[in-house]
Write a protein that holds these residues in place. Sequence first.
Motif, PDB file in Angstrom:
ATOM      1  N   VAL B 449      17.711  13.727 -11.683  1.00 10.89           N
ATOM      2  CA  VAL B 449      16.919  14.689 -11.944  1.00 10.89           C
ATOM      3  C   VAL B 449      15.582  14.449 -12.353  1.00 10.89           C
ATOM      4  N   ASN B 450      15.002  16.014 -12.025  1.00  5.86           N
ATOM      5  CA  ASN B 450      13.259  15.846 -12.577  1.00  5.86           C
ATOM      6  C   ASN B 450      12.829  14.306 -11.469  1.00  5.86           C
ATOM      7  N   PHE B 451      13.422  14.612 -10.415  1.00  9.00           N
ATOM      8  CA  PHE B 451      12.303  13.762  -9.337  1.00  9.00           C
ATOM      9  C   PHE B 451      10.882  13.762  -8.929  1.00  9.00           C
ATOM     10  N   ASN B 452      10.045  12.951  -9.726  1.00  7.17           N
ATOM     11  CA  ASN B 452       8.694  12.861  -9.347  1.00  7.17           C
ATOM     12  C   ASN B 452       7.994  12.590  -8.874  1.00  7.17           C
ATOM     13  N   ASP B 453       7.492  13.846  -7.707  1.00  8.39           N
ATOM     14  CA  ASP B 453       6.695  12.955  -5.920  1.00  8.39           C
ATOM     15  C   ASP B 453       5.789  12.105  -6.634  1.00  8.39           C
ATOM     16  N   ASP B 454       4.994  11.646  -7.863  1.00  8.89           N
ATOM     17  CA  ASP B 454       3.319  11.143  -7.895  1.00  8.89           C
ATOM     18  C   ASP B 454       4.415   9.847  -8.181  1.00  8.89           C
ATOM     19  N   VAL B 455       5.148   9.874  -8.902  1.00  8.49           N
ATOM     20  CA  VAL B 455       5.121   7.657  -7.932  1.00  8.49           C
ATOM     21  C   VAL B 455       5.527   7.797  -5.786  1.00  8.49           C
ATOM     22  N   LEU B 456       6.092   8.708  -5.780  1.00 12.45           N
ATOM     23  CA  LEU B 456       6.860   8.490  -4.269  1.00 12.45           C
ATOM     24  C   LEU B 456       5.232   8.564  -3.971  1.00 12.45           C
ATOM     25  N   ARG B 457       4.186   9.556  -3.933  1.00  9.69           N
ATOM     26  CA  ARG B 457       2.785   9.341  -3.457  1.00  9.69           C
ATOM     27  C   ARG B 457       2.419   7.858  -3.964  1.00  9.69           C
ATOM     28  N   HIS B 458       2.860   7.298  -5.046  1.00  5.87           N
ATOM     29  CA  HIS B 458       2.251   6.494  -5.202  1.00  5.87           C
ATOM     30  C   HIS B 458       2.023   5.221  -4.303  1.00  5.87           C
ATOM     31  N   LEU B 459       3.549   4.707  -4.553  1.00  2.00           N
ATOM     32  CA  LEU B 459       4.025   4.264  -2.963  1.00  2.00           C
ATOM     33  C   LEU B 459       3.651   4.205  -2.347  1.00  2.00           C
ATOM     34  N   LEU B 460       4.033   5.653  -1.913  1.00  2.00           N
ATOM     35  CA  LEU B 460       3.106   5.814  -0.167  1.00  2.00           C
ATOM     36  C   LEU B 460       1.782   4.930  -0.054  1.00  2.00           C
ATOM     37  N   ARG B 461       0.865   5.591  -0.537  1.00  3.50           N
ATOM     38  CA  ARG B 461      -0.706   4.708  -0.365  1.00  3.50           C
ATOM     39  C   ARG B 461      -0.739   3.749  -0.545  1.00  3.50           C
ATOM     40  N   PHE B 462       0.097   3.168  -1.672  1.00 10.75           N
ATOM     41  CA  PHE B 462      -0.086   1.482  -1.071  1.00 10.75           C
ATOM     42  C   PHE B 462       0.772   0.937   0.439  1.00 10.75           C
ATOM     43  N   ILE B 463       1.569   1.850   0.386  1.00 10.38           N
ATOM     44  CA  ILE B 463       2.291   0.761   1.939  1.00 10.38           C
ATOM     45  C   ILE B 463       1.399   1.472   3.012  1.00 10.38           C
ATOM     46  N   LEU B 464       0.758   2.842   2.605  1.00 10.43           N
ATOM     47  CA  LEU B 464       0.146   2.707   4.027  1.00 10.43           C
ATOM     48  C   LEU B 464      -1.880   2.277   3.876  1.00 10.43           C
ATOM     49  N   ASN B 465      -2.443   1.874   2.681  1.00 10.39           N
ATOM     50  CA  ASN B 465      -2.957   0.974   2.962  1.00 10.39           C
ATOM     51  C   ASN B 465      -3.096  -0.012   4.149  1.00 10.39           C
ATOM     52  N   GLU B 466      -3.908   0.691   5.268  1.00 11.56           N
ATOM     53  CA  GLU B 466      -3.997  -0.019   6.122  1.00 11.56           C
ATOM     54  C   GLU B 466      -4.947  -2.004   5.603  1.00 11.56           C
ATOM     55  N   PRO B 467      -4.864  -2.479   6.129  1.00 13.04           N
ATOM     56  CA  PRO B 467      -5.555  -3.923   6.859  1.00 13.04           C
ATOM     57  C   PRO B 467      -6.260  -4.107   7.422  1.00 13.04           C
ATOM     58  N   ILE B 468      -7.543  -5.079   7.233  1.00 17.58           N
ATOM     59  CA  ILE B 468      -8.340  -4.516   8.271  1.00 17.58           C
ATOM     60  C   ILE B 468      -7.554  -5.921   9.301  1.00 17.58           C
ATOM     61  N   MET B 469      -7.202  -5.049  10.689  1.00 18.28           N
ATOM     62  CA  MET B 469      -7.245  -5.785  11.174  1.00 18.28           C
ATOM     63  C   MET B 469      -7.616  -6.216  12.346  1.00 18.28           C
ATOM     64  N   GLU B 470      -8.725  -6.543  12.461  1.00 19.73           N
ATOM     65  CA  GLU B 470      -9.975  -7.132  12.815  1.00 19.73           C
ATOM     66  C   GLU B 470     -11.422  -7.176  12.191  1.00 19.73           C
ATOM     67  N   PRO B 471     -10.737  -8.771  10.968  1.00 21.70           N
ATOM     68  CA  PRO B 471     -11.664  -8.523   9.961  1.00 21.70           C
ATOM     69  C   PRO B 471     -12.909  -9.858  10.622  1.00 21.70           C
ATOM     70  N   ASN B 472     -14.444  -9.482  10.961  1.00 18.65           N
ATOM     71  CA  ASN B 472     -15.839  -9.980  11.665  1.00 18.65           C
ATOM     72  C   ASN B 472     -16.079 -11.883  10.654  1.00 18.65           C
ATOM     73  N   TRP B 473     -14.903 -11.541   9.421  1.00 17.64           N
ATOM     74  CA  TRP B 473     -15.678 -12.734   9.244  1.00 17.64           C
ATOM     75  C   TRP B 473     -14.347 -14.001   9.194  1.00 17.64           C
ATOM     76  N   ASN B 474     -14.004 -15.029   9.357  1.00 16.63           N
ATOM     77  CA  ASN B 474     -13.274 -16.410   9.084  1.00 16.63           C
ATOM     78  C   ASN B 474     -12.515 -16.143   7.924  1.00 16.63           C
ATOM     79  N   LEU B 475     -11.060 -15.951   8.422  1.00 21.82           N
ATOM     80  CA  LEU B 475     -10.928 -15.972   6.813  1.00 21.82           C
ATOM     81  C   LEU B 475      -9.936 -16.997   6.430  1.00 21.82           C
ATOM     82  N   THR B 476     -10.189 -19.084   7.223  1.00 23.44           N
ATOM     83  CA  THR B 476     -10.161 -19.750   6.810  1.00 23.44           C
ATOM     84  C   THR B 476     -11.019 -20.436   6.816  1.00 23.44           C
ATOM     85  N   PRO B 477     -12.108 -20.652   6.345  1.00 26.00           N
ATOM     86  CA  PRO B 477     -13.053 -20.846   6.250  1.00 26.00           C
ATOM     87  C   PRO B 477     -12.797 -22.923   6.047  1.00 26.00           C
TER      88      PRO B 477
END
Lengths: 462, 574
Positions: B449-477
């Motif tokens: 009852v009363n499914f709230n799309d906004d919550v799902l939107r938040h969840l999808l945005r979190f999962i779709l927040n793409e990491p930086i695939m080719e970072p141009n700095w040393n990740l483990t200096p």
Amino acid sequence: MPKISELRGLFKPFTKPLHRQWKWVWQEKGKFNEPKLTLPKALEGRQINIIDPLHEPDPNAFPDESTSWTSPTRHPMFEYLVPPLPREEHPLFHHERPVFLFDSKAKLHAGVDQACLLTKTIPFYELPQSIKQTIGQVSLPDQDELIQSYIRQSIAYDATKEHLPRKKSPLKQRRSFRIEYAIPRSRQMAILLENIIHLCESLGGHYPDLFKRHLYRNIPFYTTYERYGELIHLKRKNEYVLTSHIPLSPIVKRLNRLEINSGDNIDEKIASHDPNGHYVMQANDYQFLDMYPIYPTIDLPSEQLYQDGDEQGWHQRKSNEYVHTTLHVSNDELIHEATTDERLARMIMFAFGSALVQARQLYPDGRLVKPVTVQSIFLLDELFHFVVFQLNTLNYNDTNDKQCNYVWIDKDNYLYDNRPSMVMHNPLYGTERNLQRYVLEKLKYNPVVFQKFLALYLHGVK
Amino acid sequence: MVILHRASSALIWYRLTSCRYKHRLNHPGVHIPHGVQYKVSQNLPDEYVDHPLYPAVRSKYPPGSWGSMEPKKAWMHFELGEKHYRHLKSVKERLTIMAYQNMMCYYDKLDVEQIDSKLIWMVTGRPRSPRSLPFYKHITRTHVTDELPKFYEQMDVESLLTYVKPILIDRILTHEYAQKDDIPLEDMYDKGDYKVPSIMNEKQLKIDQSRTTNVLTDMVRTIVNVLAEHKPYLRKALIGSDVPVEAWWSLNLDGQKYDRAKWHHDQNTTSFQFRDKAAVQVKTSKPLKSIVDPNSTLCQTPVPLCPYHPPAFKVFTDRYLPMQIPGHWHGEGHDFNLLSIYSMDSLYQHDSYFNEDELLPSLMSWIVNAGHAELLAQAYYLGFSMWREPTYPLIAQTAVSNRRQWIFGVYQLNTISHFKPHDAQTTSNICWVSPLMNLYDRVENGELVNFNDDVLRHLLRFILNEPIMEPNWNLTPYVEDISNIDERYKKFIRNLYEVVKLEKQDSREHHRWAKIHHDTTVFNRRYAMMTTLFKDIVFDNWPREWYGRTLERIERKKNMPTFKEYDLLMSVSR
């Protein structure tokens, strides 16, 4: 009269420091200042029943009539004083109709042959041709690396640290092993299996039907059937059940022995994998195990406490669901606790059971119009067995009517080789430490097993 | 009879080595003047040089900002860090040593081994008392903002939402409505016994938590699978359910007086250990984009101090092996957080839920705690530590949910050197938290009852927040490449880390028993065993403080330092 500060020294031997007690009390019972209920003046004069939302009702007040009084002697603390209810008084106790119980621990001493006799089934020791042809046809990008990383995750990298049961080796009874704190085996298998299932599901971009499947965990299953006047009751807790919205189509569609007179069945395309009646010919040659003078139910205990009817484990929904695959996760301590044959026999019995329940729901009048097919996968550590069952008949009282069920068995698939073990003649014992080192340093992975798993998973998808 | 001339070298040799002790030349006897009686050569060399040979006078403070910390303490901390990074090549060694340093033993004047492990404040995700947000902000040095960053709203998820929503509703209903529970036959009827409320509550809580874990796992995995084909970072992501998250850090007391739980290196610091389980966790091998610049004014503002002691917030001490676990053991490769969801079923069972207006701050402090702890452990896995600040901000996306109610949070970790005093802090951490939302109101007739799309939107945005695939700095200096070191050293590192991984977790009871069996805790014993097995490596590479109890004993018997050596080792100027 001495002052309190003077008394303190005198009572010293009789006092205990209250620190830990106070900590416990504060942790468990401590409350912050409670807000008081203040009534607005406008409400004071009226006759209103005021419900205080800030406070729980008085715990010392008399209980209302709806809750019945239970004697304080029935507190679980005094459970040992109260004799347990005799089994005969259980409401589910059947006084007239005992059954032969087949549960998840039952062992049939003659193994697969006996299970086939009990379920009137003909075994083939390979996967059906139609599935064999699809093995390796579909693949995911770098699936083997992913599966290996799942193996490593499940055994070495998961950070669960639990007290594991003492390990022992049956070959060296006096050998003792350290207590280890690591991932329990049930969790290891759950991580591996769920990862594999969801890796298969990631093909949903190509096959949207996969997203209509449901995965149930730890659901009850039971059913009863009659064989030569004996009732056999199958009962178990299914660890994982995968359901789909369309039932699996039969593996062998043209059954010479099966007299299926249904209109739509004639139009159906004859299966390409059994064009020459390969399975049917093999089935003609099959001889059921002759156990005379022993009853085939000799291994099953008689039981009177059981539930009637069929249970699949879920409530009916708007759209129908059919069992696609049942996944049995074994909780055996050692791999030799049961033989492969006994395990396969169990799988056949339960695959038969779930096919039977499905058939009864589809054809309540008892006339099986179309064969019912279900799949079953067994997992113990790295060992997989695959079973495909096709239910062709509902009549088990007559062996001579030439209508039999079929089962295809693919056993002893090892996801990786040389796993350290407590029972094999192996330089490394199967302790957690050795397991982790093996998995991280010299894993010998076998890619075929996942290909078979994927083929079974994609079976029946359009 | 051999006549020895007074000045003959044979006599000197005899009186130095083989005669009775009281006649030996360097014996501090009554008649013989102290010291070795060598002849001093007549022509002294010219000992004068043009420039001073002693090291330059040290600056008052080591590099870095130290605020009002005493210079001596600051130097001590600095050199601790230097020693740590100089001698320990791998992260696994560092994690073990971090645990060992808090569990160290010492020998008292009578050579009796004393277990000197320190008390640690134990923290969980769920705050145990209301109104504790200022406290958690203070111990994690975090600013909290009560809305999510704006860039999430620019992500368009509508088409995905329409595709995923019916699938997810169906799958939620699988658990919430369709699934039947396996009840043993004995429990199917009322036996007439008294149901103890606390026991029943606990059982219910367990059922709820496992159901929450299953629902959340299924939701996250379904979304990941829907996107898997087009998003390689999701297909390769590491997904775990019920994963432990632990982190340890030391915090400066900033002038407060604690009578216990001090960190043994410095009486002005105390330490905290976070322990919780995330219901679902998604990790990737690449970092998320930072949200604000760590040099911005928001990050530069100091976090206000909280003057109250931890017990005021129901935080208590225990003995515990300090551990950094961001969800899995070190070496897995998926070191960056993408999403962690915690189950909040336990919130209503305890006092932390007080009334409606306390709910949101409680959940906020949960997100602050969890985000901070996970990123802290992650930072340690990447080679950073309290002595080496992360060179780039680390981001965690966290949600807390009981499958009906959801709250989302984003955490940016800028600093982890909490052992420095308050005025030395130049940056602070930031947390953004969304309001509490309902995904649905209830389940009725097999429908949500009363499914709230906004919550799902938040969840999808979190999962779709793409990491930086080719970072141009040393990740483990600060992580050295150890692929070329010899096999034996590799085995040493592995075995040492197994002590942390597989041995029993020391606890308060354990310390009581320690006196009775083996005179020490399991961890100490196993640590000593490993350092002894590999004593060639340890003697060559490690300073003496980390030798462990067996090697320490061996060392003490062989050569106790003389006063002279001791003075030379520990010069007064330090």
